[in-house]
Design a protein around this motif. Structure first.
Motif, PDB file in Angstrom:
ATOM      1  N   TRP A  89       3.149   6.547  -5.036  1.00 28.14           N
ATOM      2  CA  TRP A  89       3.198   6.748  -6.477  1.00 28.14           C
ATOM      3  C   TRP A  89       1.897   7.354  -7.001  1.00 28.14           C
ATOM      4  O   TRP A  89       1.908   8.204  -7.898  1.00 28.14           O
ATOM      5  N   LEU A  90       0.764   6.931  -6.453  1.00 25.79           N
ATOM      6  CA  LEU A  90      -0.521   7.487  -6.870  1.00 25.79           C
ATOM      7  C   LEU A  90      -0.580   8.976  -6.553  1.00 25.79           C
ATOM      8  O   LEU A  90      -1.053   9.787  -7.368  1.00 25.79           O
ATOM      9  N   ALA A 115       7.847   3.827 -11.386  1.00 24.94           N
ATOM     10  CA  ALA A 115       7.527   3.124 -10.140  1.00 24.94           C
ATOM     11  C   ALA A 115       8.389   1.886  -9.953  1.00 24.94           C
ATOM     12  O   ALA A 115       8.688   1.489  -8.824  1.00 24.94           O
ATOM     13  N   ALA A 140      -3.635  -2.862  -5.678  1.00 25.26           N
ATOM     14  CA  ALA A 140      -2.628  -2.953  -4.617  1.00 25.26           C
ATOM     15  C   ALA A 140      -3.271  -2.694  -3.253  1.00 25.26           C
ATOM     16  O   ALA A 140      -2.982  -3.380  -2.265  1.00 25.26           O
ATOM     17  N   ALA A 176       2.206   1.999  -3.474  1.00 21.87           N
ATOM     18  CA  ALA A 176       1.117   2.400  -4.368  1.00 21.87           C
ATOM     19  C   ALA A 176       0.605   3.794  -4.028  1.00 21.87           C
ATOM     20  O   ALA A 176       0.312   4.602  -4.924  1.00 21.87           O
ATOM     21  N   ILE A 205       0.831  -2.182  -9.790  1.00 19.73           N
ATOM     22  CA  ILE A 205       0.667  -0.838 -10.362  1.00 19.73           C
ATOM     23  C   ILE A 205       0.828  -0.888 -11.879  1.00 19.73           C
ATOM     24  O   ILE A 205       0.059  -0.276 -12.632  1.00 19.73           O
ATOM     25  N   SER A 243       3.899  -4.654  -5.288  1.00 15.03           N
ATOM     26  CA  SER A 243       3.200  -3.403  -5.566  1.00 15.03           C
ATOM     27  C   SER A 243       3.538  -2.875  -6.952  1.00 15.03           C
ATOM     28  O   SER A 243       2.656  -2.422  -7.692  1.00 15.03           O
ATOM     29  N   SER A 259      -3.092   0.864  -9.193  1.00 13.96           N
ATOM     30  CA  SER A 259      -2.888   1.044  -7.748  1.00 13.96           C
ATOM     31  C   SER A 259      -4.050   0.538  -6.921  1.00 13.96           C
ATOM     32  O   SER A 259      -3.874   0.075  -5.779  1.00 13.96           O
ATOM     33  N   THR A 287     -10.263   4.009  -5.771  1.00 13.07           N
ATOM     34  CA  THR A 287      -9.298   4.033  -6.870  1.00 13.07           C
ATOM     35  C   THR A 287      -9.774   3.195  -8.053  1.00 13.07           C
ATOM     36  O   THR A 287      -9.699   3.633  -9.207  1.00 13.07           O
ATOM     37  N   GLN A 329       0.816  -1.212   0.000  1.00 13.46           N
ATOM     38  CA  GLN A 329       0.000   0.000   0.000  1.00 13.46           C
ATOM     39  C   GLN A 329       0.853   1.267   0.000  1.00 13.46           C
ATOM     40  O   GLN A 329       0.523   2.237  -0.708  1.00 13.46           O
TER      41      GLN A 329
END
Length: 430
Positions: free
Chosen positions: A55-56, A273, A191, A52, A183, A179, A188, A116, A49
């Motif tokens: 990066w999100l 990522a 994840a 993710a 992704i 992850s 994401s 998401t 998590q």
């Protein structure tokens, strides 16, 4: 009593064992094996998590400062309520508290996944859920830290803390890789869904512990001034106070990895990522080694904690100056070794230096300074990274802990000299 003498007297005596047996001694306790298995599931999900979410956030905003703000919101409740979480841990059964926090964490992960996957995730939602997560951590962390002392006998506590750290870092090898795959393939949101599913593991293992074999500390009854009494308790033990102070600097400035490593991956080395996940894996390799080194020690002194803190600061400063990806990778391993050796030895030493009835509140203070400084350090490092440069941001993360460790060592070294001078002056006056 001098700080050094107090520190020495606070160490419990333990039988000497061979290095190999000492490194894994806590695994001979059945409850610890079960508990550590559950933590492996939970920590894998946390890494899945975290990667993710970092990066999100960067994708939605394009801003390293936004990643720092997310970190800050996650740890803000710890700054405000960290010791209150420790006080609750001293008052109520810790296993029951942990069962509740697991359920709450799974709910947050499920919410992130639904938002998401459905395409309704926003930066505002991420910030809000980060804040909710912070309240959960404010209760979960001091409870979890002090609960280890109920799972194993005192002679295995240092080893259990180090092995817990090793488990956490071993999952760092799996979590970021998993992850990154999620992704890159399904997004994401899945994840976050995997993290929610993995919380089933620690829930089952906590329920499976043999309660008759636990060693719970007596519940501390509700009374006025319990937080103040814990602060006085720490103030009367300089070796505890200096360790917690250094841990605070370490957590505020040294551990802003989501901010600096995402930026190093995307801006310095022009990747995505996958490279960020690789950085976390490399860091974990060194961290596992550091945790096992700490687990093999039967005792430690404050000077070793200071040395490891300075070594970590130096390693991160060198990483900031690394001229290429290969050199940067090597320095990440050194950062991992010194980081986890410092954390495991500092954590276990503080727990062994304090009495059972204060452990929850002291570890609440420990969590407060260790993670509660992130609302200050995270945005500051994010701002430096965004406006001055990635390498400057990472250099700050190394230089500040290095200077702090050296400063504390200088203060402690000066104390005997000042004491002798005061004694000599008193003799002259007398």
């Amino acid at each position: 009593m001098t700080p050094a003498a107090a520190e020495a007297s606070a160490e419990p005596t333990t039988a000497r064992t061979t290095p190999g047996r000492a490194t894994f001694a806590a695994l001979r306790v059945r409850n610890f094996r079960v508990y550590a298995t559950g933590q492996a599931f939970a920590n894998t999900g946390v890494w899945v998590q975290n990667i993710a979410l970092d990066w999100l956030t960067l994708e939605l905003t394009g801003s390293p400062a936004a990643v720092g703000l997310t970190m800050a919101l996650t740890f803000l409740p710890i700054l405000l309520f960290g010791m209150h979480g420790g006080m609750i841990a001293d008052r109520y059964p810790k296993r029951n508290i942990l069962l509740v926090t697991q359920a709450c964490s799974a709910t947050v992960a499920t919410t992130l996944a639904v938002l998401t996957i459905s395409g309704h995730i926003t930066v505002g939602a991420i910030y809000g859920l980060a804040l909710v997560t912070g309240f959960i951590i404010a209760l979960d962390n001091p409870t979890r830290q002090s609960f280890v002392g109920e799972v194993v006998p005192p002679q295995h506590l240092r080893n259990a803390v180090a092995l817990n750290a090793a488990v956490f870092q071993t999952t760092r090898l799996v979590g970021p890789a998993l992850s990154s795959v999620l992704i890159g393939t399904v997004g994401s949101g899945w994840a976050f869904a995997v993290n929610a599913l993995l919380y089933v593991g620690p829930t089952i293992t906590l329920a499976s512990l043999r309660t008759a074999e636990l060693q719970p500390a007596p519940a501390v009854p509700r009374a006025k001034g319990q937080l103040r009494s814990a602060l006085r308790y720490v103030a009367e033990r300089p070796h505890v106070g200096w360790t917690i102070a250094l841990v605070g600097v370490f957590g505020t400035f040294g551990l802003n990895f989501p901010v600096v490593l995402t930026a190093m991956a995307s801006e310095t080395f022009h990747s995505g990522a996958g490279l960020y996940g690789t950085f976390n894996i490399v860091l974990a390799v060194g961290s596992i080694a550091g945790a096992l080194i700490a687990g093999g020690r039967s005792h430690s002194r404050l000077r070793l904690i200071l040395l490891l803190g300075a070594a970590f600061g130096l390693a991160q400063t060198l990483a900031a100056l690394a001229p290429n990806l290969g050199t940067f990778t090597v320095t990440l391993v050194l950062m991992g070794v010194t980081n986890l050796a410092f954390q495991a030895i500092a954590n276990s030493s503080v727990q062994l230096w304090v009495d059972h009835e204060y452990r929850g509140r002291v570890m609440g203070l420990y969590a407060l300074v260790f993670m509660g400084g992130t609302p200050l350090g995270g945005p500051l490092v994010g701002w430096i990274t965004e406006h001055v440069g990635v390498r400057a941001g990472m250099a700050v993360c190394g230089i500040v802990p290095l200077v702090a460790a050296v400063a504390v060592a200088a203060v402690l070294a000066a104390q005997p000299v000042l004491a002798r001078r005061r004694a000599g002056h008193a003799a002259l006056v007398g």
